[in-house]
Design a protein around this motif. Structure first.
Motif, PDB file in Angstrom:
ATOM      1  N   ASP A   1      62.381 -21.907  59.239  1.00  0.00           N
ATOM      2  CA  ASP A   1      62.456 -22.408  60.784  1.00  0.00           C
ATOM      3  C   ASP A   1      62.331 -23.700  60.887  1.00  0.00           C
ATOM      4  OD1 ASP A   1      61.949 -22.545  63.106  1.00  0.00           O
ATOM      5  OD2 ASP A   1      59.982 -21.514  63.424  1.00  0.00           O
ATOM      6  N   PRO A   2      63.371 -24.222  61.242  1.00  0.00           N
ATOM      7  CA  PRO A   2      63.596 -25.658  61.579  1.00  0.00           C
ATOM      8  C   PRO A   2      62.432 -26.308  62.455  1.00  0.00           C
ATOM      9  CG  PRO A   2      65.290 -24.603  62.964  1.00  0.00           C
ATOM     10  CD  PRO A   2      64.597 -23.596  62.086  1.00  0.00           C
TER      11      PRO A   2
ATOM     12  N   VAL B   1      53.202 -28.503  63.129  1.00  0.00           N
ATOM     13  CA  VAL B   1      51.983 -28.588  62.552  1.00  0.00           C
ATOM     14  C   VAL B   1      51.421 -30.169  63.204  1.00  0.00           C
ATOM     15  CG1 VAL B   1      52.826 -27.731  60.261  1.00  0.00           C
ATOM     16  CG2 VAL B   1      53.266 -30.182  60.676  1.00  0.00           C
ATOM     17  N   HIS B   2      52.080 -30.774  64.089  1.00  0.00           N
ATOM     18  CA  HIS B   2      51.630 -31.868  64.500  1.00  0.00           C
ATOM     19  C   HIS B   2      51.319 -31.576  66.403  1.00  0.00           C
ATOM     20  CE1 HIS B   2      52.939 -34.205  61.156  1.00  0.00           C
ATOM     21  NE2 HIS B   2      54.068 -33.471  60.943  1.00  0.00           N
ATOM     22  N   THR B   3      51.502 -30.524  66.644  1.00  0.00           N
ATOM     23  CA  THR B   3      51.433 -30.403  68.079  1.00  0.00           C
ATOM     24  C   THR B   3      50.757 -28.699  68.442  1.00  0.00           C
ATOM     25  OG1 THR B   3      52.070 -30.382  70.440  1.00  0.00           O
ATOM     26  CG2 THR B   3      53.823 -29.518  68.464  1.00  0.00           C
ATOM     27  N   SER B   4      49.982 -28.770  69.448  1.00  0.00           N
ATOM     28  CA  SER B   4      49.929 -27.313  69.800  1.00  0.00           C
ATOM     29  C   SER B   4      50.549 -26.781  70.887  1.00  0.00           C
ATOM     30  CB  SER B   4      48.165 -27.224  70.430  1.00  0.00           C
ATOM     31  OG  SER B   4      48.087 -28.271  71.180  1.00  0.00           O
ATOM     32  N   ALA B   5      51.654 -27.674  71.339  1.00  0.00           N
ATOM     33  CA  ALA B   5      52.502 -27.426  72.563  1.00  0.00           C
ATOM     34  C   ALA B   5      53.357 -26.349  71.935  1.00  0.00           C
ATOM     35  CB  ALA B   5      53.400 -28.454  72.763  1.00  0.00           C
ATOM     36  N   ARG B   6      53.918 -25.365  72.821  1.00  0.00           N
ATOM     37  CA  ARG B   6      54.834 -24.208  72.383  1.00  0.00           C
ATOM     38  C   ARG B   6      56.088 -24.641  72.388  1.00  0.00           C
ATOM     39  NH1 ARG B   6      50.409 -22.256  74.668  1.00  0.00           N
ATOM     40  NH2 ARG B   6      49.570 -20.073  74.060  1.00  0.00           N
ATOM     41  N   ILE B   7      56.688 -24.917  71.310  1.00  0.00           N
ATOM     42  CA  ILE B   7      58.233 -25.415  70.997  1.00  0.00           C
ATOM     43  C   ILE B   7      58.964 -24.444  70.339  1.00  0.00           C
ATOM     44  CG2 ILE B   7      57.549 -27.923  71.213  1.00  0.00           C
ATOM     45  CD1 ILE B   7      57.517 -28.182  68.244  1.00  0.00           C
ATOM     46  N   GLY B   8      60.083 -24.280  70.301  1.00  0.00           N
ATOM     47  CA  GLY B   8      60.914 -23.484  69.321  1.00  0.00           C
ATOM     48  C   GLY B   8      60.504 -22.094  69.246  1.00  0.00           C
ATOM     49  N   LEU B   9      60.204 -21.596  70.551  1.00  0.00           N
ATOM     50  CA  LEU B   9      59.634 -20.215  70.640  1.00  0.00           C
ATOM     51  C   LEU B   9      60.675 -19.334  70.016  1.00  0.00           C
ATOM     52  CD1 LEU B   9      57.556 -20.254  73.646  1.00  0.00           C
ATOM     53  CD2 LEU B   9      56.719 -21.019  71.396  1.00  0.00           C
ATOM     54  N   GLY B  10      61.846 -19.179  70.356  1.00  0.00           N
ATOM     55  CA  GLY B  10      63.034 -18.415  69.889  1.00  0.00           C
ATOM     56  C   GLY B  10      63.228 -17.332  71.305  1.00  0.00           C
ATOM     57  N   ARG B  11      63.896 -16.518  71.033  1.00  0.00           N
ATOM     58  CA  ARG B  11      64.155 -15.491  72.091  1.00  0.00           C
ATOM     59  C   ARG B  11      64.719 -14.182  71.463  1.00  0.00           C
ATOM     60  NH1 ARG B  11      69.530 -17.935  74.917  1.00  0.00           N
ATOM     61  NH2 ARG B  11      71.066 -17.433  73.322  1.00  0.00           N
ATOM     62  N   VAL B  12      64.325 -13.226  72.132  1.00  0.00           N
ATOM     63  CA  VAL B  12      65.026 -11.890  71.860  1.00  0.00           C
ATOM     64  C   VAL B  12      65.738 -11.435  73.214  1.00  0.00           C
ATOM     65  CG1 VAL B  12      64.570  -9.437  71.464  1.00  0.00           C
ATOM     66  CG2 VAL B  12      63.145 -11.383  70.239  1.00  0.00           C
ATOM     67  N   GLY B  13      67.101 -11.582  73.182  1.00  0.00           N
ATOM     68  CA  GLY B  13      67.847 -11.190  74.400  1.00  0.00           C
ATOM     69  C   GLY B  13      67.458 -12.323  75.428  1.00  0.00           C
ATOM     70  N   ASP B  14      66.981 -11.917  76.700  1.00  0.00           N
ATOM     71  CA  ASP B  14      66.739 -13.170  77.553  1.00  0.00           C
ATOM     72  C   ASP B  14      65.420 -13.212  77.722  1.00  0.00           C
ATOM     73  OD1 ASP B  14      66.073 -10.672  78.657  1.00  0.00           O
ATOM     74  OD2 ASP B  14      67.287 -11.046  80.642  1.00  0.00           O
TER      75      ASP B  14
END
Length: 269
Positions: free
Chosen positions: A14-15, A21-34
């Motif tokens: 996972d890139p 590891v440096h943030t608790s922000a929700r980043i790069g969550l991915g997706r399933v369909g829409d």
């Protein structure tokens, strides 16, 4: 491009993992369909529930008072004009004023408790929008700040305020005749910061003070601005506030890592 990049059976790294590891922000969550992957959706719903719980959690003043006991300072509990949580959320103005009983009895309660008259500073802990933040970080913030202040500061009674907002500290401080007020209050919880505490410093507090007359330290919590560092910064601001007889936008915040080292070295062994 390697052959592995085209092979769906070869697991890929996972890139985003290095950044998470440096943030608790929700980043790069991915997706399933829409939509989001199920695991990410469930984590979001859990964080949202925790934030709501923090807003509605009752303020346990007795527990906080017990955590403050080692200071040997009088502790007084007051109530704003907001009679309950629903009223507090619907009428912000009620959270900025004491109710009738606290309004008339605060000064007498302070005198009866043997509190300092006209102290240099009064600490006010208010539930605000997250009682959890005060439960977990409030008493520790007061203890560490007072330890750093030294003996040349007179400390007033510690006030615990139910259903309180920041401006409630102005009325409280004026009634105990404090020169400076420090309001430690639960901040509006984010989806990853339900335990976030804010510190608001005001010189010559009295009803009607504006936010421009305050200095704020935000995000005080273990995963944000740790209590030990926040206490050093608060002491720096308090010292500058008393020296210059002002606070807010006129008080320049020049706190640096050097200030942190100097105040740490000044602590007693």
């Amino acid at each position: 491009m390697s052959m592995a990049d085209d092979n769906p059976n070869v697991p890929r790294l996972d890139p985003w993992s290095r950044l998470r590891v440096h943030t608790s922000a929700r980043i790069g969550l991915g997706r399933v369909g829409d939509g989001l992957p199920t695991s990410q959706l469930l984590e979001f719903q859990m964080a949202h529930a925790r934030a709501r719980d923090s807003v509605h959690m009752p303020f346990d003043a007795a527990m906080v008072a017990g955590n403050l006991a080692p200071l040997n300072l009088p502790v007084i509990t007051v109530q704003s004009r907001a009679a309950n949580r629903a009223e507090f959320l619907q009428r912000p103005d009620y959270g900025r004023k004491l109710n009738a009983q606290s309004e008339t009895g605060l000064f007498d309660a302070a005198n009866n408790a043997g509190a300092n008259t006209s102290p240099d500073v009064v600490f006010i802990l208010a539930d605000g929008l997250s009682a959890r933040a005060v439960h977990e970080n409030g008493a520790d913030m007061v203890r560490q700040t007072i330890a750093l202040l030294g003996d040349d500061w007179s400390i007033g009674p510690v006030i615990l305020a139910h259903q309180g907002r920041v401006a409630l500290g102005d009325e409280i401080a004026s009634r105990v005749k404090a020169k400076i007020s420090v309001v430690l209050i639960g901040e509006r919880p984010g989806l990853s910061s339900a335990d976030s505490l804010g510190a608001y410093l005001t010189f010559a507090p009295k009803p009607g003070c504006s936010n421009a007359q305050r200095n704020c330290i935000s995000n005080i919590r273990p995963a944000g601005f740790p209590v030990c560092d926040a206490a050093h910064k608060l002491v720096y601001l308090m010292t500058e506030c008393r020296k210059n007889s002002l606070s807010g936008v006129k008080l320049k915040d020049n706190f640096t890592a050097r200030n942190l080292v100097e105040t740490t070295l000044a602590l007693p062994e």
